[in-house]
Design an enzyme around this catalytic site. Structure first.
Site, short mmCIF file in Angstrom:
data_model
loop_
_atom_site.label_atom_id
_atom_site.label_comp_id
_atom_site.label_asym_id
_atom_site.label_seq_id
_atom_site.Cartn_x
_atom_site.Cartn_y
_atom_site.Cartn_z
N GLY A 189 5.08 -1.23 2.55
CA GLY A 189 4.26 -0.03 2.41
C GLY A 189 5.05 1.26 2.40
N HIS A 239 0.81 -1.22 0.00
CA HIS A 239 0.00 0.00 0.00
C HIS A 239 0.84 1.27 0.00
CE1 HIS A 239 0.86 0.74 4.28
NE2 HIS A 239 0.91 -0.59 4.35
N ASP A 240 0.32 2.29 -0.66
CA ASP A 240 0.87 3.64 -0.65
C ASP A 240 2.29 3.77 -1.18
OD1 ASP A 240 -1.50 4.78 0.51
OD2 ASP A 240 -0.89 3.86 2.41
#
Length: 147
Positions: A24, A6-7
């Site tokens: 992440g 994520h991100d």
């Protein structure tokens, strides 16, 4: 198989080989090559035109641009400039020479990093690539990978 958590922010022209894994919030610059089985710790930043050798573990550090990084003793270690990659991407001989000089001053001159940065700033001017390298190092919040 590769994994991007994520991100993450991934630049243009990035190559991720088999089983390259990003935790992440990792940022990967343009034209980075991540070899097979590379694992990158969360929040790491990898500078543009870097080549990360297969099986390298990038821990709690940032990787400066234009470098080759491989596994040292269980963690990433700078091995030098990514000279082949820079030549293939059309960097001029003059730019490569200036990056070599900056690398030697930053990582091989046995200077404290702030002193090495100051020396590079006074000795190498008019080179956006060297300016980018210095700016990357100065804005690193986690510290940089060293040789």
């Amino acid at each position: 198989y590769s994994h991007v958590a994520h991100d993450c922010q991934i630049g243009n022209g990035v190559v991720m080989a088999n089983a390259a894994t990003l935790a992440g919030h990792v940022t990967v610059g343009d034209n980075v090559i991540l070899g097979g089985l590379v694992a990158v710790h969360q929040f790491a930043v990898i500078g543009a035109y870097t080549m990360v050798g297969g099986g390298t573990l990038i821990g709690n550090v940032d990787i400066p641009p234009y470098m080759i990084v491989t596994t040292g003793k269980r963690i990433a270690k700078l091995r030098g400039l990514n000279l082949v990659g820079l030549k293939r991407r059309g960097f001029s001989d003059d730019t490569i020479l200036k990056l070599k000089k900056a690398y030697k001053t930053l990582f091989m001159a046995n200077l404290k990093l702030p002193d090495a940065i100051a020396r590079v700033r006074t000795e190498i001017t008019g080179c956006p690539e060297v300016d980018y390298l210095l700016a990357f190092i100065e804005r690193s919040e986690r510290g940089i990978c060293r040789g």
